[in-house]
Design a protein around this motif. Structure first.
Motif, PDB file in Angstrom:
ATOM      1  N   THR A   1     -10.755   2.899  -3.061  1.00 57.27           N
ATOM      2  CA  THR A   1      -9.558   3.063  -2.222  1.00 57.27           C
ATOM      3  C   THR A   1      -8.263   2.815  -2.986  1.00 57.27           C
ATOM      4  O   THR A   1      -7.179   3.020  -2.439  1.00 57.27           O
ATOM      5  N   GLU A   2      -8.367   2.344  -4.243  1.00 57.03           N
ATOM      6  CA  GLU A   2      -7.198   2.158  -5.112  1.00 57.03           C
ATOM      7  C   GLU A   2      -7.349   3.097  -6.306  1.00 57.03           C
ATOM      8  O   GLU A   2      -8.303   2.973  -7.087  1.00 57.03           O
TER       9      GLU A   2
ATOM     10  N   VAL B   1      -2.988  -3.581  -7.530  1.00 57.83           N
ATOM     11  CA  VAL B   1      -4.405  -3.230  -7.415  1.00 57.83           C
ATOM     12  C   VAL B   1      -5.265  -4.488  -7.319  1.00 57.83           C
ATOM     13  O   VAL B   1      -6.120  -4.613  -6.433  1.00 57.83           O
TER      14      VAL B   1
ATOM     15  N   ARG C   1      -4.594  -6.542  -4.004  1.00 52.76           N
ATOM     16  CA  ARG C   1      -5.061  -5.882  -2.781  1.00 52.76           C
ATOM     17  C   ARG C   1      -6.580  -5.941  -2.641  1.00 52.76           C
ATOM     18  O   ARG C   1      -7.103  -5.885  -1.526  1.00 52.76           O
TER      19      ARG C   1
ATOM     20  N   ARG D   1      -6.567   6.601   0.800  1.00 53.53           N
ATOM     21  CA  ARG D   1      -6.543   5.697  -0.351  1.00 53.53           C
ATOM     22  C   ARG D   1      -5.102   5.344  -0.678  1.00 53.53           C
ATOM     23  O   ARG D   1      -4.155   5.972  -0.182  1.00 53.53           O
ATOM     24  N   HIS D   2      -4.950   4.350  -1.555  1.00 61.86           N
ATOM     25  CA  HIS D   2      -3.641   3.967  -2.084  1.00 61.86           C
ATOM     26  C   HIS D   2      -3.543   4.539  -3.501  1.00 61.86           C
ATOM     27  O   HIS D   2      -4.339   4.187  -4.375  1.00 61.86           O
ATOM     28  N   THR D   3      -2.577   5.445  -3.737  1.00 60.22           N
ATOM     29  CA  THR D   3      -2.485   6.155  -5.010  1.00 60.22           C
ATOM     30  C   THR D   3      -1.176   5.825  -5.703  1.00 60.22           C
ATOM     31  O   THR D   3      -0.105   5.844  -5.081  1.00 60.22           O
TER      32      THR D   3
ATOM     33  N   GLY E   1       0.776  -1.235   0.000  1.00 58.90           N
ATOM     34  CA  GLY E   1       0.000   0.000   0.000  1.00 58.90           C
ATOM     35  C   GLY E   1       0.801   1.275   0.000  1.00 58.90           C
ATOM     36  O   GLY E   1       0.274   2.337   0.343  1.00 58.90           O
TER      37      GLY E   1
ATOM     38  N   ASP F   1       2.331   4.572  -1.561  1.00 63.46           N
ATOM     39  CA  ASP F   1       2.101   5.444  -2.716  1.00 63.46           C
ATOM     40  C   ASP F   1       3.367   5.495  -3.570  1.00 63.46           C
ATOM     41  O   ASP F   1       4.483   5.618  -3.035  1.00 63.46           O
TER      42      ASP F   1
ATOM     43  N   ALA G   1     -11.671   0.192  -7.219  1.00 62.67           N
ATOM     44  CA  ALA G   1     -10.416   0.651  -7.820  1.00 62.67           C
ATOM     45  C   ALA G   1     -10.718   1.473  -9.064  1.00 62.67           C
ATOM     46  O   ALA G   1     -11.608   1.127  -9.853  1.00 62.67           O
TER      47      ALA G   1
END
Length: 504
Positions: free
Chosen positions: A147-148, A60, A63, A177-179, A39, A41, A74
């Motif tokens: 969140t993705e 992505v 996860r 979020r995970h960016t 996770g 970034d 996502a």
């Protein structure tokens, strides 16, 4: 070289990749996947054709889990429709062993099918900014649980003016979020964007972004060519030894379609991708190129990011791009996945200043392009073109074939009508036929004597022909009005009445 199995990837994803012959990871994948899985970034930077899609796609998909809940979890944002299709296909491959559903959202296609997939619970959305904002504004796309988030080809987003749209999209996704942001180049505005919307990102540069211009597997040739000779030069290049799939870039969509028509007329299997084509046409053309049904694709720059075909051997710049970034992405269509390729660029006389800027920015080392014509010997040696090659395939249609068929059909028709073969007889037959419609004044050779005139008049009377005065009555002499006017003028000019019939 590291394999995907050694990177801690789930077995079903490893198996899906292996089924397509994909076992070893590229450098960008090897560096980003171990960080993306927990996770972190990421800002990923690498030249085109190095597998960035799997670099962000595998984290992505993994996860989200084997059986994610329905609804968008996502979001992958891409700049062009062609790239949306390509990324969708890659993500769909990664999810082939899972219940995860993927949907592509982009313009040019009907809303209904995309909306149905969203309502069915698709978990991963791949889309272009315009259509994403449109559906979100209609409350048909809910991004509140995404969140993705991935921004792919972020520099192209900047070029196309999509940064305001990106800000709107980020306002609709969760704050936590995970960016991931991936790009071939990293201009200042993209760095600023990353700082605003990412949390302590790690910048990974797998290699120099301009490496594609100097690496050994891509050979670059730059020619100063005349615009009227380009089609002939390209046609000869397309017959080079070892030439595989080829992408030709033009500056405008009109030039792209003209080149498609010209190369098709010369006998080449060619398709096009440009803005004047409908989305269905563009997708069919791209699919035919990927499947090998067509081995030449003429495209504008809008489509450049979505042409992800490993076996492209040649890229031809019909017109020089406007800047070094566009050149970089055009050339990146060949030499992908470690294979070799050739990039040929034509520079018009009036565009030499553009080449000077590109040459300086990319340190190309060739300030003066070689003056080149279709007959230049160095063209044949540079590109392994067989001696004596011309710009038209043997199977190309010959334009003169239509001209040779017409006299044959006329001769056949004459024989069917019973013509004895003499020119005089065919002329008399045409004279009699014309007389039925337009009167004797238009008959060739009508001044041959009064006997011919009398015979023509008798023929008209026998056929019931003749001209009318518009009131249902036929002219008293059976002759057309133009002929009578002509004979009146003849009398008026002093020619005498001897040439007129007695009853006139």
């Amino acid at each position: 070289m590291t394999t995907f199995a050694e990177l801690g990837i789930d077995q079903d994803i490893v198996d899906a990749l292996a089924a397509k012959g994909i076992v070893d990871a590229f450098p960008i994948q090897e560096q980003t996947i171990p960080l993306g899985l927990p996770g972190q970034d990421i800002i990923g930077q690498a030249k085109t054709g190095t597998g960035k899609t799997f670099g962000f796609g595998i984290p992505v998909v993994q996860r989200l889990g084997l059986n994610p809940e329905p609804g968008v979890k996502a979001l992958i944002v891409v700049p062009t429709r062609e790239l949306a299709v390509q990324v969708y296909e890659d993500i769909d491959l990664l999810t082939s062993g899972r219940s995860t559903s993927v949907v592509a959202i982009y313009g040019g296609k009907a809303y209904e099918g995309q909306i149905e997939q969203l309502k069915a619970g698709a978990q991963i959305v791949v889309g272009t900014p315009g259509r994403l904002i449109d559906l979100a504004g209609q409350r048909l796309l809910d991004l509140s649980h995404a969140t993705e988030v991935v921004l792919d080809e972020a520099d192209k987003m900047l070029d196309l003016g999509f940064l305001p749209d990106i800000e709107k999209i980020f306002a609709k996704v969760p704050a936590i979020r995970h960016t991931q942001l991936f790009s071939a180049t990293m201009p200042g505005p993209i760095v600023t964007l990353a700082r605003r919307f990412m949390s302590s990102p790690i910048h990974i540069r797998a290699n120099d972004p301009d490496e594609g211009l100097t690496q050994a597997n891509i050979r670059h040739l730059v020619y100063r060519a005349h615009s009227l000779d380009k089609d002939e030069v390209i046609s000869r290049i397309l017959q080079a030894e070892g030439r595989g799939k080829t992408v030709i870039f033009t500056r405008t969509k009109r030039a792209a379609q003209r080149l498609v028509d010209e190369l098709g007329d010369r006998g080449f299997s060619v398709g096009g991708v440009h803005g004047d084509m409908g989305q269905e046409q563009r997708e069919r053309s791209m699919a035919a190129f990927k499947a090998g049904k067509r081995d030449v694709l003429v495209a504008t720059d809008v489509a450049a990011r979505g042409i992800d075909v490993d076996d492209v051997t040649h890229v031809i710049n019909h017109t020089i791009p406007d800047d070094e970034k566009t050149y970089l992405h055009r050339a990146g269509r060949t030499g992908r996945a470690g294979k070799t390729g050739i990039a040929v660029t034509f520079v018009d006389w009036e565009d030499l200043h553009k080449w000077a800027l590109i040459n300086r920015a990319l340190d190309f080392g060739q300030p003066e392009p070689i003056e080149t014509y279709s007959s230049s010997p160095h063209l044949y040696t540079d590109l392994d073109i067989p001696e004596g090659t011309k710009g038209r395939l043997n199977t190309a249609p010959k334009t003169q074939s239509t001209k040779t068929r017409r006299p044959e059909k006329a001769a056949d028709a004459a024989e069917k009508q019973g013509d004895g073969g003499t020119t005089r007889r065919r002329r008399r037959r045409r004279r009699a036929e014309d007389a039925e419609h337009v009167g004797a004044s238009f008959v060739e050779g009508s001044d041959k004597g009064s006997s011919d005139d009398a015979q023509n008049a008798a023929d008209r009377d026998a056929d019931g022909a003749g001209t009318h005065d518009g009131q249902g009555a036929e002219h008293h002499d059976g002759k057309s009005a133009p002929q009578r006017r002509r004979r009146r003028r003849r009398r008026g000019n002093g020619s005498g009445a001897a040439g007129a019939p007695a009853g006139a």
